[in-house]
Design an enzyme around this catalytic site. Structure first.
Site, PDB file in Angstrom:
ATOM      1  CD  GLU A  50      74.209  25.485  62.084  1.00 33.56           C
ATOM      2  OE1 GLU A  50      74.357  26.404  62.908  1.00 33.56           O
ATOM      3  OE2 GLU A  50      73.328  25.467  61.228  1.00 33.56           O
TER       4      GLU A  50
ATOM      5  CD1 TRP B 231      62.360  28.538  65.630  1.00 35.59           C
ATOM      6  CD2 TRP B 231      62.823  30.297  64.324  1.00 35.59           C
ATOM      7  NE1 TRP B 231      63.171  29.389  66.356  1.00 35.59           N
ATOM      8  CE2 TRP B 231      63.472  30.481  65.578  1.00 35.59           C
ATOM      9  CE3 TRP B 231      62.992  31.282  63.348  1.00 35.59           C
ATOM     10  CZ2 TRP B 231      64.257  31.596  65.874  1.00 35.59           C
ATOM     11  CZ3 TRP B 231      63.779  32.387  63.639  1.00 35.59           C
ATOM     12  CH2 TRP B 231      64.401  32.540  64.890  1.00 35.59           C
TER      13      TRP B 231
ATOM     14  N   GLY C  53      70.110  24.536  66.193  1.00 28.80           N
ATOM     15  CA  GLY C  53      69.360  25.380  67.120  1.00 28.80           C
ATOM     16  C   GLY C  53      70.314  26.077  68.069  1.00 28.80           C
ATOM     17  CB  SER C  54      69.731  27.835  71.201  1.00 35.63           C
ATOM     18  OG  SER C  54      69.043  26.873  71.974  1.00 35.63           O
TER      19      SER C  54
ATOM     20  CE  LYS D  25      61.400  19.388  68.158  1.00 34.54           C
ATOM     21  NZ  LYS D  25      60.283  20.266  67.733  1.00 34.54           N
TER      22      LYS D  25
ATOM     23  CD  GLU E 263      72.932  33.245  67.163  1.00 32.27           C
ATOM     24  OE1 GLU E 263      72.643  32.488  68.109  1.00 32.27           O
ATOM     25  OE2 GLU E 263      73.110  32.824  66.000  1.00 32.27           O
TER      26      GLU E 263
HETATM   27  N1  LIG Z   1      71.786  27.790  64.666  1.00 32.41           N
HETATM   28  C1  LIG Z   1      70.603  28.188  64.227  1.00 32.41           C
HETATM   29  O1  LIG Z   1      70.320  28.169  63.043  1.00 32.41           O
HETATM   30  C2  LIG Z   1      69.569  28.607  65.225  1.00 32.41           C
HETATM   31  C3  LIG Z   1      68.250  28.345  64.936  1.00 32.41           C
HETATM   32  C4  LIG Z   1      67.269  28.706  65.856  1.00 32.41           C
HETATM   33  C5  LIG Z   1      67.655  29.353  66.996  1.00 32.41           C
HETATM   34  N2  LIG Z   1      68.956  29.627  67.228  1.00 32.41           N
HETATM   35  C6  LIG Z   1      69.372  30.375  68.447  1.00 32.41           C
HETATM   36  O2  LIG Z   1      68.509  30.071  69.517  1.00 32.41           O
HETATM   37  C7  LIG Z   1      67.901  31.256  70.026  1.00 32.41           C
HETATM   38  C8  LIG Z   1      66.529  30.961  70.543  1.00 32.41           C
HETATM   39  O3  LIG Z   1      65.710  30.425  69.524  1.00 32.41           O
HETATM   40  P1  LIG Z   1      64.845  29.127  69.850  1.00 32.41           P
HETATM   41  O4  LIG Z   1      64.229  29.297  71.198  1.00 32.41           O
HETATM   42  O5  LIG Z   1      63.960  28.781  68.731  1.00 32.41           O
HETATM   43  O6  LIG Z   1      66.023  28.061  69.892  1.00 32.41           O
HETATM   44  P2  LIG Z   1      65.940  26.579  70.416  1.00 32.41           P
HETATM   45  O7  LIG Z   1      67.282  25.977  70.408  1.00 32.41           O
HETATM   46  O8  LIG Z   1      65.137  26.535  71.678  1.00 32.41           O
HETATM   47  O9  LIG Z   1      65.058  25.901  69.312  1.00 32.41           O
HETATM   48  C9  LIG Z   1      65.584  25.410  68.121  1.00 32.41           C
HETATM   49  C10 LIG Z   1      64.803  24.191  67.785  1.00 32.41           C
HETATM   50  O10 LIG Z   1      65.126  23.174  68.760  1.00 32.41           O
HETATM   51  C11 LIG Z   1      63.994  22.422  69.106  1.00 32.41           C
HETATM   52  N3  LIG Z   1      63.968  22.230  70.557  1.00 32.41           N
HETATM   53  C12 LIG Z   1      63.943  23.156  71.540  1.00 32.41           C
HETATM   54  N4  LIG Z   1      63.995  22.557  72.744  1.00 32.41           N
HETATM   55  C13 LIG Z   1      64.054  21.232  72.524  1.00 32.41           C
HETATM   56  C14 LIG Z   1      64.146  20.077  73.372  1.00 32.41           C
HETATM   57  N5  LIG Z   1      64.193  20.167  74.695  1.00 32.41           N
HETATM   58  N6  LIG Z   1      64.183  18.860  72.774  1.00 32.41           N
HETATM   59  C15 LIG Z   1      64.146  18.749  71.442  1.00 32.41           C
HETATM   60  N7  LIG Z   1      64.074  19.797  70.605  1.00 32.41           N
HETATM   61  C16 LIG Z   1      64.023  21.022  71.141  1.00 32.41           C
HETATM   62  C17 LIG Z   1      62.839  23.100  68.456  1.00 32.41           C
HETATM   63  O11 LIG Z   1      62.516  22.336  67.323  1.00 32.41           O
HETATM   64  C18 LIG Z   1      63.313  24.426  67.959  1.00 32.41           C
HETATM   65  O12 LIG Z   1      62.730  24.827  66.778  1.00 32.41           O
HETATM   66  C19 LIG Z   1      67.946  32.230  68.867  1.00 32.41           C
HETATM   67  O13 LIG Z   1      67.847  33.545  69.290  1.00 32.41           O
HETATM   68  C20 LIG Z   1      69.274  31.875  68.266  1.00 32.41           C
HETATM   69  O14 LIG Z   1      70.301  32.480  68.988  1.00 32.41           O
HETATM   70  C21 LIG Z   1      69.923  29.248  66.388  1.00 32.41           C
HETATM   71  O1  LIG Z   2      70.865  29.528  60.192  1.00 30.42           O
HETATM   72  C1  LIG Z   2      71.337  28.497  59.827  1.00 30.42           C
HETATM   73  C2  LIG Z   2      71.754  28.108  58.457  1.00 30.42           C
HETATM   74  C3  LIG Z   2      71.890  29.207  57.492  1.00 30.42           C
HETATM   75  C4  LIG Z   2      72.613  28.811  56.236  1.00 30.42           C
HETATM   76  O2  LIG Z   2      72.538  27.678  55.771  1.00 30.42           O
HETATM   77  O3  LIG Z   2      73.305  29.688  55.717  1.00 30.42           O
END
Ligand SMILES: NC(=O)c1ccc[n+]([C@@H]2O[C@H](COP(=O)([O-])OP(=O)(O)OC[C@H]3O[C@@H](n4cnc5c(N)ncnc54)[C@H](O)[C@@H]3O)[C@@H](O)[C@H]2O)c1
Ligand SMILES: O=CCCC(=O)O
EC number: 1.2.1.24
Length: 500
Positions: free
Chosen positions: A270, A167, A248-249, A191, A403
């Site tokens: 990533e 998001w 994501g995470s 998704k 983070e």
């Molecule tokens: N690398 C990045 O750009 C990024 C992005 C979002 C969150 N994060 C990290 O994650 C932490 C928590 O945020 P969050 O709860 O939105 O992260 P998350 O990893 O739970 O969610 C990221 C995305 O993964 C998807 N997701 C979650 N669980 C899933 C599953 N079981 N199967 C398939 N898809 C799934 C969702 O689409 C969600 O938007 C943040 O504080 C940050 O540290 C990192």
């Molecule tokens: O947070 C993830 C990607 C950010 C970026 O493309 O700089």
């Protein structure tokens, strides 16, 4: 069902209200959840209800995968030039609709409108880059030790790809995956994140408008929780999906990897970061302050490459802290649609709680608040936290380890180059790192020693479509963007010709 008392008419803010869609997109059709269940999508700046969104069950994810599989042969059979033309059209439509796409993004994610429009330009740049790069997916010919034999290696699309996006960049994290996938000849199931599905759906509208064939791009939507987990399982366990690209995470990355092992998915991940931002005593301090602000406060601190631990040399520590505090104290926090606002809300209350926990933990261990330090309670369900600068942050505290993903700039003191490199590398993740110095030898030496995938030297801005974006250690693997990005969506096929 909606849970909020206020609602917002997003369509009325758009000059092209058809870009605001509240159904999923499967096989060229706009569809609700098959059982009619919805979940409320709210504006993080106001708490207002924007829309009731489809809470799709696993069976609809399977339908989207079937559609993508059926559409694959014809899409893969197009020439690279034909696919490139689609991407260029998408690029041009994204530029044309930047105001509306930015408004949708601002309202669902919270980032200020100017920043949201900046993200649309960034997102569009992946279309442009991959439209060109798709034309250059050269194979190889390799001399054979056998007489009368020729080895050819050609690049072919890997197949149906599951794109799971976060998001924090509701547009650009989709285009960074979708553009190379489509250019390579793959079809996709996106998704969408529960917090920001509208930006994903607006991209589906643009695909529909330019005549991308049904099934090539599909968008499934559901709330967090059981159905999201079920969608992840379907994408991982369905044999028709060849690849998962996830941002994501780290914990969710680990889960997807485990689930994907059942069908040997190719993966690109990533994941989280914990970027060290090192300012040496010979740095240009104005430039370093600008760099910290660009890196730390982008998307209200919710980016994976955000400065998380800011190490400042003790000789310049006080001066740097004062300069940074002046700038951060002048930020205007508020609804991103309000003129002049420079920093918006966090995406949800969980994000606010995490920043608050990090501040309290550091303060309890001796840190001092120079600016901010508190959540802003407007009593309406909005999710604001004051942009914060902490000084005298101890070596060991939560923000050094995790983070924050929020607008918190903790300043750690250091004296010695080797020590700061060790501290920077002490994290289990390794996405990005930054250093500011005027010493060329030091910049090379430190950049090479940082255990990360990307280093910014005298800049806090590294993201561009043309670079290989990705990390090492627990930040994942695979690269997005740049010349290697498209390779992630292709397989090398060997054709050995004998009897020549
Ligand atoms: N690398 C990045 O750009 C990024 C992005 C979002 C969150 N994060 C990290 O994650 C932490 C928590 O945020 P969050 O709860 O939105 O992260 P998350 O990893 O739970 O969610 C990221 C995305 O993964 C998807 N997701 C979650 N669980 C899933 C599953 N079981 N199967 C398939 N898809 C799934 C969702 O689409 C969600 O938007 C943040 O504080 C940050 O540290 C990192
Ligand atoms: O947070 C993830 C990607 C950010 C970026 O493309 O700089």
């Amino acid at each position: 069902m909606s849970s909020s008392s206020k609602s917002q008419d997003l369509g009325s803010l758009l000059s092209d209200s058809a870009l605001f869609r509240t159904q999923g997109y499967i096989n060229g059709q706009w569809v609700s959840a098959s059982d009619g269940v919805t979940f409320p999508l709210t504006n993080p700046a106001t708490g207002a209800l924007i829309a009731d969104m489809p809470h799709m069950p696993r069976s609809q994810v399977a339908e989207a995968i079937d559609a993508a599989k059926t559409a694959l042969p014809a899409w893969a059979a197009l020439t690279a030039y034909q696919r490139s033309a689609y991407l260029l059209k998408l690029h041009s439509l994204m530029e044309q609709h930047a105001q509306d796409l930015g408004t949708i993004l601002c309202v669902e994610n919270g980032k200020p409108l100017a920043e949201a429009k900046g993200e649309i330009a960034y997102g569009a740049s992946f279309m442009q880059w991959n439209a060109a790069e798709g034309l250059r997916t050269y194979g190889q010919t390799i001399p054979s030790p056998f007489p009368g034999t020729r080895n050819m290696v050609i690049k072919q699309p890997i197949g149906v790809c599951g794109l799971i996006t976060p998001w924090n960049f509701p547009n650009a994290m989709i285009t960074r995956k979708m553009a190379p996938a489509l250019a390579a000849g793959c079809t996709v199931v996106i998704k969408a994140p529960a917090e920001t599905p509208l930006s994903a759906l607006a991209m589906a509208v643009l695909c529909e408008r330019i005549g991308v064939p049904a099934g090539v791009v599909n968008v499934v939507v559901m709330d967090k929780g059981d159905r999201e987990a079920a969608a992840g399982l379907e994408l991982c366990e369905n044999i028709k999906v060849s690849k998962i690209s996830f941002t994501g995470s780290t914990p969710v990355g680990r889960l997807l990897m485990k689930q994907g092992s059942s069908t040997l998915k190719k993966l690109s991940f990533e994941l989280g970061g914990n970027a060290a931002f090192i300012i040496f005593d010979d740095a240009d301090l104005e430039l370093a302050v600008t760099g910290v602000i660009a890196s730390k406060f982008r998307a209200a601190g919710q980016t994976c490459v955000c400065a998380n631990r800011i190490f400042v040399h003790s000789k310049i520590y006080d001066q740097f802290a004062k300069l940074l505090a002046e700038k951060v104290g002048a930020f205007k926090v508020g609804d991103g649609m309000t003129e002049g606002v420079t920093i918006g809300p966090l995406v949800n209350s969980r994000g606010v709680e995490k920043v608050e926990r990090h501040v309290k933990d550091a303060v309890s261990k001796g840190a001092k608040v120079l600016v901010g330090g508190e959540k802003i309670d407007n009593g309406d369900g909005s999710c604001f936290f004051q942009p914060t600068v902490l000084v005298d942050v101890p070596r060991e505290c939560a923000v050094a380890e995790e983070e924050t993903f929020g607008p918190l700039a903790p300043l750690f003191k250091f004296d010695d180059e080797e020590d700061v490199i060790t501290r920077a590398n002490s994290s289990e993740v390794g996405l990005a790192g930054y250093l500011f110095t005027r010493d060329l030898a030091r910049s090379n030496r430190v950049a090479e020693k940082l255990e990360v995938g990307m280093v910014g030297v005298n800049t806090g801005v590294i993201a561009q479509a043309c670079i290989p974006f990705g990390g090492v250690k627990q930040s994942g693997f695979g690269r997005e963007g740049g010349p290697s990005g498209i390779n992630e969506f292709q397989v090398d096929k060997l054709i050995t010709i004998g009897g020549m």
